[in-house]
Design a protein around this motif. Sequence first.
Motif, PDB file in Angstrom:
ATOM      1  N   LYS A   2       0.825  -1.207   0.000  1.00  9.33           N
ATOM      2  CA  LYS A   2       0.000   0.000   0.000  1.00  9.33           C
ATOM      3  C   LYS A   2       0.865   1.266   0.000  1.00  9.33           C
ATOM      4  CE  LYS A   2      -3.846  -0.552   2.651  1.00  9.33           C
ATOM      5  NZ  LYS A   2      -5.045  -0.811   1.859  1.00  9.33           N
ATOM      6  N   SER A   3       1.959   1.222   0.777  1.00  7.88           N
ATOM      7  CA  SER A   3       2.773   2.440   0.847  1.00  7.88           C
ATOM      8  C   SER A   3       3.499   2.706  -0.475  1.00  7.88           C
ATOM      9  CB  SER A   3       3.772   2.372   2.005  1.00  7.88           C
ATOM     10  OG  SER A   3       4.772   1.427   1.700  1.00  7.88           O
ATOM     11  N   GLU A   4       3.668   1.663  -1.286  1.00  6.17           N
ATOM     12  CA  GLU A   4       4.278   1.867  -2.612  1.00  6.17           C
ATOM     13  C   GLU A   4       3.246   2.402  -3.605  1.00  6.17           C
ATOM     14  OE1 GLU A   4       7.307   1.599  -3.683  1.00  6.17           O
ATOM     15  OE2 GLU A   4       8.428   0.137  -2.498  1.00  6.17           O
ATOM     16  N   GLY A   5       1.998   2.558  -3.150  1.00 10.52           N
ATOM     17  CA  GLY A   5       0.959   3.110  -4.026  1.00 10.52           C
ATOM     18  C   GLY A   5       0.328   2.081  -4.950  1.00 10.52           C
ATOM     19  N   ILE A   6       0.496   0.797  -4.601  1.00 13.55           N
ATOM     20  CA  ILE A   6      -0.099  -0.255  -5.431  1.00 13.55           C
ATOM     21  C   ILE A   6      -1.406  -0.691  -4.779  1.00 13.55           C
ATOM     22  CG2 ILE A   6       0.263  -2.568  -6.389  1.00 13.55           C
ATOM     23  CD1 ILE A   6       3.213  -2.128  -6.028  1.00 13.55           C
ATOM     24  N   ALA A   7      -2.379  -1.021  -5.625  1.00 15.31           N
ATOM     25  CA  ALA A   7      -3.666  -1.479  -5.079  1.00 15.31           C
ATOM     26  C   ALA A   7      -3.487  -2.892  -4.511  1.00 15.31           C
ATOM     27  CB  ALA A   7      -4.713  -1.478  -6.180  1.00 15.31           C
ATOM     28  N   PHE A   8      -3.902  -3.067  -3.259  1.00 18.54           N
ATOM     29  CA  PHE A   8      -3.844  -4.393  -2.644  1.00 18.54           C
ATOM     30  C   PHE A   8      -5.154  -5.111  -2.959  1.00 18.54           C
ATOM     31  CE2 PHE A   8      -4.763  -6.918   1.342  1.00 18.54           C
ATOM     32  CZ  PHE A   8      -3.972  -8.000   0.973  1.00 18.54           C
ATOM     33  N   ALA A   9      -5.048  -6.197  -3.775  1.00 14.26           N
ATOM     34  CA  ALA A   9      -6.280  -6.880  -4.213  1.00 14.26           C
ATOM     35  C   ALA A   9      -6.807  -7.807  -3.131  1.00 14.26           C
ATOM     36  CB  ALA A   9      -6.003  -7.672  -5.490  1.00 14.26           C
ATOM     37  N   GLY A  10      -5.907  -8.472  -2.415  1.00 12.80           N
ATOM     38  CA  GLY A  10      -6.354  -9.420  -1.392  1.00 12.80           C
ATOM     39  C   GLY A  10      -5.406 -10.606  -1.303  1.00 12.80           C
ATOM     40  N   LEU A  11      -5.963 -11.769  -0.989  1.00 13.78           N
ATOM     41  CA  LEU A  11      -5.155 -12.974  -0.748  1.00 13.78           C
ATOM     42  C   LEU A  11      -5.388 -13.971  -1.876  1.00 13.78           C
ATOM     43  CD1 LEU A  11      -6.007 -13.402   3.040  1.00 13.78           C
ATOM     44  CD2 LEU A  11      -4.048 -12.187   2.025  1.00 13.78           C
ATOM     45  N   LEU A  12      -4.344 -14.734  -2.205  1.00 16.96           N
ATOM     46  CA  LEU A  12      -4.449 -15.729  -3.278  1.00 16.96           C
ATOM     47  C   LEU A  12      -3.681 -16.978  -2.878  1.00 16.96           C
ATOM     48  CD1 LEU A  12      -4.120 -15.126  -7.082  1.00 16.96           C
ATOM     49  CD2 LEU A  12      -2.628 -16.819  -5.995  1.00 16.96           C
ATOM     50  N   SER A  13      -4.277 -18.140  -3.164  1.00 12.68           N
ATOM     51  CA  SER A  13      -3.602 -19.401  -2.816  1.00 12.68           C
ATOM     52  C   SER A  13      -3.815 -20.441  -3.906  1.00 12.68           C
ATOM     53  CB  SER A  13      -4.139 -19.939  -1.489  1.00 12.68           C
ATOM     54  OG  SER A  13      -5.501 -20.288  -1.645  1.00 12.68           O
ATOM     55  N   HIS A  14      -2.951 -21.443  -3.894  1.00 15.07           N
ATOM     56  CA  HIS A  14      -3.138 -22.633  -4.751  1.00 15.07           C
ATOM     57  C   HIS A  14      -2.791 -23.851  -3.901  1.00 15.07           C
ATOM     58  CE1 HIS A  14      -2.990 -25.594  -7.881  1.00 15.07           C
ATOM     59  NE2 HIS A  14      -1.697 -25.798  -7.714  1.00 15.07           N
ATOM     60  N   ALA A  15      -3.820 -24.647  -3.581  1.00 14.57           N
ATOM     61  CA  ALA A  15      -3.603 -25.809  -2.706  1.00 14.57           C
ATOM     62  C   ALA A  15      -3.187 -27.022  -3.547  1.00 14.57           C
ATOM     63  CB  ALA A  15      -4.885 -26.108  -1.929  1.00 14.57           C
ATOM     64  N   GLY A  16      -1.992 -26.957  -4.138  1.00 15.65           N
ATOM     65  CA  GLY A  16      -1.541 -28.036  -5.021  1.00 15.65           C
ATOM     66  C   GLY A  16      -1.463 -29.380  -4.319  1.00 15.65           C
ATOM     67  N   HIS A  17      -1.267 -29.356  -2.995  1.00 16.99           N
ATOM     68  CA  HIS A  17      -1.161 -30.616  -2.243  1.00 16.99           C
ATOM     69  C   HIS A  17      -2.492 -31.368  -2.224  1.00 16.99           C
ATOM     70  CE1 HIS A  17      -2.496 -27.496   0.397  1.00 16.99           C
ATOM     71  NE2 HIS A  17      -2.733 -28.322   1.398  1.00 16.99           N
ATOM     72  N   ILE A  18      -3.552 -30.733  -2.716  1.00 15.32           N
ATOM     73  CA  ILE A  18      -4.851 -31.417  -2.802  1.00 15.32           C
ATOM     74  C   ILE A  18      -4.754 -32.618  -3.751  1.00 15.32           C
ATOM     75  CG2 ILE A  18      -5.838 -30.098  -4.721  1.00 15.32           C
ATOM     76  CD1 ILE A  18      -8.460 -29.925  -3.071  1.00 15.32           C
ATOM     77  N   TYR A  19      -3.769 -32.600  -4.649  1.00 17.88           N
ATOM     78  CA  TYR A  19      -3.597 -33.719  -5.585  1.00 17.88           C
ATOM     79  C   TYR A  19      -3.129 -34.996  -4.877  1.00 17.88           C
ATOM     80  CZ  TYR A  19      -4.647 -31.020  -9.728  1.00 17.88           C
ATOM     81  OH  TYR A  19      -5.310 -30.297 -10.686  1.00 17.88           O
ATOM     82  N   ARG A  20      -2.757 -34.888  -3.597  1.00 21.83           N
ATOM     83  CA  ARG A  20      -2.392 -36.108  -2.856  1.00 21.83           C
ATOM     84  C   ARG A  20      -3.629 -36.825  -2.317  1.00 21.83           C
ATOM     85  NH1 ARG A  20       1.844 -32.573   0.380  1.00 21.83           N
ATOM     86  NH2 ARG A  20       3.105 -31.982  -1.400  1.00 21.83           N
ATOM     87  N   ALA A  21      -4.802 -36.167  -2.404  1.00 24.58           N
ATOM     88  CA  ALA A  21      -6.041 -36.801  -1.916  1.00 24.58           C
ATOM     89  C   ALA A  21      -6.407 -37.968  -2.828  1.00 24.58           C
ATOM     90  CB  ALA A  21      -7.172 -35.772  -1.911  1.00 24.58           C
ATOM     91  N   THR A  22      -7.067 -38.962  -2.279  1.00 20.18           N
ATOM     92  CA  THR A  22      -7.437 -40.117  -3.107  1.00 20.18           C
ATOM     93  C   THR A  22      -8.949 -40.211  -3.320  1.00 20.18           C
ATOM     94  OG1 THR A  22      -7.505 -41.525  -1.157  1.00 20.18           O
ATOM     95  CG2 THR A  22      -5.432 -41.492  -2.382  1.00 20.18           C
ATOM     96  N   ASN A  23      -9.709 -39.323  -2.687  1.00 19.07           N
ATOM     97  CA  ASN A  23     -11.163 -39.342  -2.898  1.00 19.07           C
ATOM     98  C   ASN A  23     -11.739 -37.962  -2.560  1.00 19.07           C
ATOM     99  OD1 ASN A  23     -11.587 -39.174  -0.027  1.00 19.07           O
ATOM    100  ND2 ASN A  23     -11.092 -41.353   0.076  1.00 19.07           N
ATOM    101  N   ARG A  24     -13.035 -37.836  -2.809  1.00 21.97           N
ATOM    102  CA  ARG A  24     -13.711 -36.547  -2.640  1.00 21.97           C
ATOM    103  C   ARG A  24     -13.603 -36.015  -1.211  1.00 21.97           C
ATOM    104  NH1 ARG A  24     -17.312 -34.249  -5.966  1.00 21.97           N
ATOM    105  NH2 ARG A  24     -17.279 -36.144  -7.208  1.00 21.97           N
ATOM    106  N   GLU A  25     -13.772 -36.920  -0.230  1.00 22.06           N
ATOM    107  CA  GLU A  25     -13.740 -36.472   1.168  1.00 22.06           C
ATOM    108  C   GLU A  25     -12.376 -35.877   1.516  1.00 22.06           C
ATOM    109  OE1 GLU A  25     -15.051 -39.499   0.208  1.00 22.06           O
ATOM    110  OE2 GLU A  25     -17.017 -38.513   0.337  1.00 22.06           O
ATOM    111  N   GLU A  26     -11.319 -36.592   1.090  1.00 26.05           N
ATOM    112  CA  GLU A  26      -9.974 -36.080   1.397  1.00 26.05           C
ATOM    113  C   GLU A  26      -9.730 -34.750   0.688  1.00 26.05           C
ATOM    114  OE1 GLU A  26      -7.999 -40.522   1.814  1.00 26.05           O
ATOM    115  OE2 GLU A  26      -7.045 -39.075   0.481  1.00 26.05           O
TER     116      GLU A  26
END
Length: 374
Positions: free
Chosen positions: A161-185
């Motif tokens: 913010k102090s650099e004058g850039i718009a802060f959009a928010g938070l972003l993630s990628h849960a790539g470790h979800i590919y270790r799940a073996t079914n919908r529940e996991e």
Amino acid sequence: MNSSIQDLETPRLLIDNAALLQNIREAQQTANRYGVALRPHVKTHKCLEIARLQIDEGAAGVTASKVGEALVFIENGFGSVTVAYPLISDVKLDRLLKSASDFRTDLRLIVDSLEGVAAVAAAARRNAIAVSVFLKVDVGLHRCGVREDDPRIVDLVRRIKSEGIAFAGLLSHAGHIYRATNREEASAVARGELAILGRVKKKLEDEGIEVAEVSVGSTPGLLSSDSYDGITENRPGNYVFLDLNIVRMNLVSPRRVALSVLTTIVSLNRDFYIVDAGSKVLTSDVGAHGQSGVSGYGIAFPLEGYPESDGMIIERLSEEHGFVKRSSNLRLGSKLRIIPNHACPVANLGSHFVVLEDERAIEEWPVAARACVL
Ligand SMILES: Cc1ncc(COP(=O)(O)O)c(C=O)c1O
């Protein structure tokens, strides 16, 4: 173009148009149902025609990982582009920001370091363009991003913010979800991701910092999540095509897979059909992010019965040859259709997709951003 699959030269990338359209439609419906924006990751298809279908269905914009990839979409008129990759190089930032400025693109970037913030801010000043920036949060893959207990989180956002850039928010990628073996996991990983993002958001809000957007993005998350609490956007990529990775997680049936590789049996031996799709076509990818239980490089099906008949595992690859474990009596010259382990890098190796409707090839679409790794 109007020919039967039998008449196509091989190896070729095939798109089942009906499955593609269904995948695009259902993902948009899911996003609409939960009231979140869909901003598909184009790294999966790298194709302007497919991105246009996604936008026409209601996507808010596109996501890219490489600058070169993003430029193809910016320069073809896509108005809002997120580059969900930490850019710290002035050369890359200048190339991207100059183009975004020329094409008046709404450009969204990510950062996870003070150096990254400084580099983006300097590039924005040099190119006289306003960009918005997400803080990348590490939700368990431990690749990029700040962990939720990182003491730098508030400082990083204050610096944005102090650099004058718009802060959009938070972003993630849960790539470790590919270790799940079914919908529940898978849905448990997605819930964990939401919880982490919720805590980071609260930490910032407690400091008086507004967090307008919270962006997640993975296909297993899209297919398994039953909650989008606090989330404003999803950026799935693989969902347009789907592949064996997702089928093995029991999240979809093979019928839903839109990308396959057409190949020909060019030689036979006692144990294997030797086909003309090797690692140059299928890649050596054996599953994403530590996915367990993956053997082989894809499943090959005879054309008749694809993809419900018994598939044959591709046990080995050399550059130009695939070793398909024989389990039937096919003749030399027969064609097979392969569902690859991981669709995204396979698409990157092709020059065109052949589009199928009712099992006939009707069109070719260029993989416009293939090999754009810079
Ligand atoms: C940052 C980021 N966002 C979104 C995605 C899309 O994930 P998926 O292909 O599982 O849909 C990826 C995939 O690697 C990614 O790296």
